[in-house]
Design an enzyme around this catalytic site. Sequence first.
Site, short mmCIF file in Angstrom:
data_model
loop_
_atom_site.label_atom_id
_atom_site.label_comp_id
_atom_site.label_asym_id
_atom_site.label_seq_id
_atom_site.Cartn_x
_atom_site.Cartn_y
_atom_site.Cartn_z
CD GLU A 96 20.51 -3.44 -12.32
OE1 GLU A 96 20.14 -2.70 -13.16
OE2 GLU A 96 19.41 -4.72 -13.31
CB CYS A 109 16.30 -8.57 -3.57
SG CYS A 109 15.91 -9.07 -5.03
CB CYS A 116 22.53 -15.55 -14.46
SG CYS A 116 21.52 -17.18 -14.18
CB CYS A 120 15.24 -19.30 -17.35
SG CYS A 120 16.02 -20.13 -16.07
CB CYS A 123 15.54 -14.47 -16.36
SG CYS A 123 16.00 -13.90 -15.19
CD GLU A 168 20.88 -20.96 -8.86
OE1 GLU A 168 19.52 -21.06 -9.34
OE2 GLU A 168 20.93 -21.49 -7.79
CB SER A 222 12.87 -20.04 -9.74
OG SER A 222 13.25 -20.14 -9.21
CG ASN A 298 7.86 -8.05 -13.43
OD1 ASN A 298 6.72 -7.80 -13.44
ND2 ASN A 298 8.54 -9.05 -12.85
CB CYS A 341 10.54 -10.91 -10.20
SG CYS A 341 10.01 -11.81 -8.61
N1 SAH Z 1 18.81 -18.34 -10.21
C1 SAH Z 1 17.84 -17.74 -8.49
C2 SAH Z 1 17.82 -16.44 -8.34
C3 SAH Z 1 16.56 -15.36 -9.30
S1 SAH Z 1 15.31 -15.05 -8.73
C4 SAH Z 1 16.46 -18.37 -9.29
O1 SAH Z 1 15.77 -18.69 -10.11
O2 SAH Z 1 15.65 -18.39 -8.83
C5 SAH Z 1 14.96 -14.16 -9.81
C6 SAH Z 1 12.84 -15.05 -9.61
O3 SAH Z 1 13.05 -14.69 -10.71
C7 SAH Z 1 13.17 -16.30 -10.15
O4 SAH Z 1 11.86 -16.79 -9.35
C8 SAH Z 1 12.70 -16.58 -11.19
O5 SAH Z 1 12.10 -17.94 -12.15
C9 SAH Z 1 12.32 -15.00 -11.47
N2 SAH Z 1 11.67 -14.39 -12.88
C10 SAH Z 1 12.70 -14.55 -13.82
N3 SAH Z 1 11.87 -13.82 -15.10
C11 SAH Z 1 10.96 -13.40 -14.78
C12 SAH Z 1 10.07 -12.93 -15.42
N4 SAH Z 1 10.52 -12.04 -16.56
N5 SAH Z 1 9.44 -12.35 -14.57
C13 SAH Z 1 8.72 -12.71 -13.48
N6 SAH Z 1 9.40 -13.34 -12.54
C14 SAH Z 1 10.57 -14.04 -13.02
#
Ligand code: SAH
Length: 348
Positions: A96, A109, A116, A120, A123, A168, A222, A298, A341
């Site tokens: 996406e 974006c 991935c 985490c 996510c 990532e 992050s 989110n 995000c």
């Molecule tokens: N793997 C990379 C790129 C992904 S960016 C990274 O971790 O930075 C996606 C961003 O959204 C990251 O900052 C992640 O921590 C954040 N994220 C993941 N799940 C989320 C959620 N449910 N609500 C808000 N932010 C979230």
Amino acid sequence: MTETITPRDIRKLKLDELKEFFVSQGDKAFRAQQVYDWLWNKSAKSFEQMTNLSLETREMLKKNFVINHIKVDKMQRSEDGTIKNAVMLHDGLVVESVLIPTEKRITACVSSQVGCSLACKFCATARLKRQRNLSPDEIYDQVVAIKEQAEMFFGRPLTNIVFMGMGEPLLNYNNVLAAIDKITNQKGLGMATKRITVSTVGVAKMIMKMADDGVKFNLAVSLHAAINKTRSSIMPINDTNSLEELGEALKYWYQKTKSKVTYEYVVWKGVNDTEEHARALLKFCKLVPSKVNLIEYNPIDEGEFQQADDKVLDMYMHLLESNGITTRIRKSRGKDIDAACGQLANKG
Ligand code: SAH
């Protein structure tokens, strides 16, 4: 005698290899430059579009090569203007990408991997296990598709790119760098490197490598917690890549690049919503010049994680700002279509 040729993906070839190919066909090397221009500067999706080549040359290219362009399979528009694309790759896998419009900017974006590997806990992408890395052209194509949407739907140019989609980026480092080269090169899309942000979970070794490579784009980390125990409980990578290692890598990054770091941070109820956590973040922020984006959570599940109350965000904000750390609260965009995000999970 008929000879069968398995067409190769033409965008896997470097300019020199393409030159060699033309010479081997008894043609001129400069044809390669023309084709390269069509591929990377004009984002051609087919050989038919390459109208300054003879029909014969186009036929010959079609016999030998394919252009594995991505296809926007499904496009959803949020009530706030955000557009989410389900992008079909040549092998049928889907990632996406998101177009985020604001008054001053249009941001793309983009994803760097299918799924991935990082797991985490908060996510949605983590639930799709990593299937493969995206190639440079698959990353580049996502940017091109959003650039076209920006012009078509908003009559404005694409201004920024963030690697905050699925995957990532630092675990697909070479391809991400190759894509950025095509995006920023004058012979590619010619976008400014300073308009690009790579967001990472904070792979220390790779941050040091980027510093050594002298990259010019922005770095976002992050972070989500600046206390090891908490961070490990939500981001398993922290078990083998501690905050101390991350901090050292960021110091090295700043020494070499003189480029500020942005920390992405969500505050959750019962996870990191105490003053102790806020103070730990402040201390971490003092390692190198940095700023903080407090991002809205989110929800992706049945409520295991919940956004902290506004007064906790105010506490964070006040502590950081009064100590000179620029802090912004980032509201979600595209939530209604699962484009915000952490919500990218190929639901469709
Ligand atoms: N793997 C990379 C790129 C992904 S960016 C990274 O971790 O930075 C996606 C961003 O959204 C990251 O900052 C992640 O921590 C954040 N994220 C993941 N799940 C989320 C959620 N449910 N609500 C808000 N932010 C979230």
